[in-house]
Scaffold this motif. Structure first.
Motif, PDB file in Angstrom:
ATOM      1  N   SER A 117     -25.183  49.324 -15.573  1.00 23.54           N
ATOM      2  CA  SER A 117     -25.615  50.625 -15.043  1.00 23.54           C
ATOM      3  C   SER A 117     -26.925  50.518 -14.270  1.00 23.54           C
ATOM      4  O   SER A 117     -27.243  51.375 -13.447  1.00 23.54           O
ATOM      5  CB  SER A 117     -25.779  51.632 -16.197  1.00 23.54           C
ATOM      6  OG  SER A 117     -26.735  51.158 -17.139  1.00 23.54           O
ATOM      7  N   LEU A 161     -25.273  42.800 -12.085  1.00 25.14           N
ATOM      8  CA  LEU A 161     -24.956  43.805 -11.072  1.00 25.14           C
ATOM      9  C   LEU A 161     -23.863  44.766 -11.535  1.00 25.14           C
ATOM     10  O   LEU A 161     -23.720  45.859 -10.990  1.00 25.14           O
ATOM     11  CB  LEU A 161     -24.523  43.116  -9.772  1.00 25.14           C
ATOM     12  CG  LEU A 161     -25.590  42.275  -9.057  1.00 25.14           C
ATOM     13  CD1 LEU A 161     -25.001  41.620  -7.816  1.00 25.14           C
ATOM     14  CD2 LEU A 161     -26.801  43.129  -8.690  1.00 25.14           C
ATOM     15  N   ASN A 162     -23.107  44.337 -12.547  1.00 26.04           N
ATOM     16  CA  ASN A 162     -22.031  45.181 -13.069  1.00 26.04           C
ATOM     17  C   ASN A 162     -22.523  46.186 -14.112  1.00 26.04           C
ATOM     18  O   ASN A 162     -21.732  46.990 -14.608  1.00 26.04           O
ATOM     19  CB  ASN A 162     -20.934  44.314 -13.685  1.00 26.04           C
ATOM     20  CG  ASN A 162     -20.267  43.424 -12.647  1.00 26.04           C
ATOM     21  OD1 ASN A 162     -20.041  43.841 -11.520  1.00 26.04           O
ATOM     22  ND2 ASN A 162     -19.958  42.183 -13.031  1.00 26.04           N
ATOM     23  N   SER A 221     -27.579  48.251 -12.100  1.00 25.70           N
ATOM     24  CA  SER A 221     -27.208  47.807 -10.754  1.00 25.70           C
ATOM     25  C   SER A 221     -28.254  46.849 -10.167  1.00 25.70           C
ATOM     26  O   SER A 221     -28.573  45.846 -10.778  1.00 25.70           O
ATOM     27  CB  SER A 221     -26.988  49.021  -9.847  1.00 25.70           C
ATOM     28  OG  SER A 221     -26.462  48.630  -8.603  1.00 25.70           O
ATOM     29  N   TRP A 222     -28.812  47.184  -8.985  1.00 27.24           N
ATOM     30  CA  TRP A 222     -29.673  46.245  -8.263  1.00 27.24           C
ATOM     31  C   TRP A 222     -31.013  46.034  -8.938  1.00 27.24           C
ATOM     32  O   TRP A 222     -31.695  45.039  -8.673  1.00 27.24           O
ATOM     33  CB  TRP A 222     -29.865  46.735  -6.824  1.00 27.24           C
ATOM     34  CG  TRP A 222     -28.571  46.801  -6.078  1.00 27.24           C
ATOM     35  CD1 TRP A 222     -27.855  47.921  -5.754  1.00 27.24           C
ATOM     36  CD2 TRP A 222     -27.793  45.695  -5.612  1.00 27.24           C
ATOM     37  NE1 TRP A 222     -26.691  47.588  -5.105  1.00 27.24           N
ATOM     38  CE2 TRP A 222     -26.622  46.217  -5.006  1.00 27.24           C
ATOM     39  CE3 TRP A 222     -27.956  44.311  -5.646  1.00 27.24           C
ATOM     40  CZ2 TRP A 222     -25.645  45.417  -4.440  1.00 27.24           C
ATOM     41  CZ3 TRP A 222     -26.988  43.500  -5.087  1.00 27.24           C
ATOM     42  CH2 TRP A 222     -25.849  44.047  -4.485  1.00 27.24           C
TER      43      TRP A 222
END
Length: 393
Positions: free
Chosen positions: A356, A353-354, A358-359
């Motif tokens: 680029s 999640l950290n 993301s989700w």
């Protein structure tokens, strides 16, 4: 010893109530992450550690309890495990700090693997060999129904009332399961005590270890996505939180379907069932990142994600076949393996999640884990053939 259909049905039902309580206790945290995080002022990644700590408890408790309880007959052992599960979930509901909750979630995981492994063996022992796949599926149906109905309802109640109320409910259901096991489950003669040394042979059996590795790695892909499905819906799909229990219900329908299909495929051809389940998981997890920005695409993918549960009965039955006299430890370790997958998936999914991506990243991480599981299965098949050649020489 043979049993009537009524005896078998009642025994499996009683043990399935235990797996039902375990299913809610383990998985409901995934739906209540935002609520628990708001209560203790923790972010999604920090709150996700509760999932990993529960899984760690399963991984440690499965072999430890199985070995310490090797000389205890199976029926009283599973009763004791349910009582511990009930108490630890009631204590989770009363946690005053995030540190306390972490401790109680870890303790809650300790009896999980041993209980799940032993009841699968007891269910398989009640029926003919050709019916073991469905017997295992039915006793684990409590877990499937928890995912299908229990967790969405528990998540909804947690949002409506309080997440602590949910864990009180889990404790009450576990206590009910212990009472039902006392009343309905027979103590088979073949389920008497075993030697610790006999059980430890499972750890020297390469086929057992490789089979456990398939579950530990391959099923981690599903957990990488499922663990963060709730915040994904809120942050990426950007829907109201009342869609979370609906998505979990759809996932549960998929899990129910996958479990039934997996049980039938296992009784037909176990190896093809394992290979097919892992291949399907790779496809589902590769497509998932493309679906997260629309409710009309992420909900069908939640169903498909659930169907990857077809892997569970196949691996459980394979362990019964390759474990020899070490079946109790091997069966318990299978639940530990799936919780290694749970912890690994939640941990790697949280780290992703950290990035680029993301989700979207949880799906790509999940796809890689499922692919790694298929590679382990290929190694397992090669090793099995090689061992058979040596034995025939």
């Amino acid at each position: 010893m043979s049993y009537s259909r009524l005896q078998i049905a009642l025994a499996i039902f009683a043990m399935a109530i235990g797996t039902f309580s375990i299913g809610i206790g383990e998985f409901v945290m995934m739906g209540l992450l935002p609520n628990v995080g708001a209560d203790f002022n923790t972010n999604a990644q920090q709150t996700g550690h509760l999932i990993s700590l529960y899984a760690l408890g399963v991984v440690i408790g499965a072999p430890l309890i199985t070995l310490l309880g090797a000389r205890i007959p199976r029926k009283p052992l599973i009763i004791a495990l349910m009582l511990v599960y009930a108490l630890s979930n009631l204590l989770s509901a009363r946690a005053d700090s995030f540190l306390e909750l972490q401790l109680f979630r870890f303790i809650s995981g300790l009896p999980h693997g041993a209980y799940g492994g032993i009841v699968c063996l007891m269910a398989a022992g009640l029926v003919n060999k050709s019916q073991r796949g469905m017997a295992v599926t039915m006793v684990m149906m409590g877990l499937t129904i928890a995912i299908l109905v229990g967790n969405p309802l528990a998540t909804w109640f947690g949002q409506l009332l309080d997440w602590r109320t949910v864990y009180i409910g889990v404790g009450v259901v576990a206590l009910s399961a212990a009472i039902l096991v006392v009343a309905c489950v027979p103590q088979p003669k073949q389920a008497s005590a075993t030697r610790v040394r006999t059980e430890l042979r499972a750890l020297k059996n390469s086929q057992v270890l490789l089979t456990l590795a398939i579950g530990s790695v391959g099923f981690g892909g599903m957990f990488a996505v499922l663990s963060y499905l709730s915040p994904t819906l809120l942050e990426a799909t950007q829907v109201h939180e009342y869609w979370i229990p609906i998505a979990l219900l759809i996932y549960g329908l998929g899990s129910f379907t996958g479990s039934i299909v997996g049980g039938k495929l296992t009784d037909l051809n176990m190896k093809w069932a394992i290979a097919g389940a892992l291949t399907w998981a790779i496809v589902v997890l590769a497509v998932f990142p493309l679906s997260i920005y629309s409710l009309y695409t992420i909900l069908p993918m939640a169903f498909c994600l659930g169907t990857t549960a077809m892997l569970v009965p196949a691996l459980q039955v394979r362990l019964m076949d390759v474990a020899g006299e070490s079946q109790t430890l091997a069966a318990s370790l299978n639940h530990a393996a799936f919780n290694i997958a749970n912890g690994l998936g939640a941990f790697l999914g949280g780290l992703s999640l950290n990035t680029s991506l993301s989700w979207q990243a949880t799906g790509w991480v999940g796809c890689l884990l499922a692919l790694a599981g298929l590679m382990v299965f290929t190694i397992t098949k090669y090793h099995s053939r090689k061992s058979s050649v040596h034995l025939s020489l």
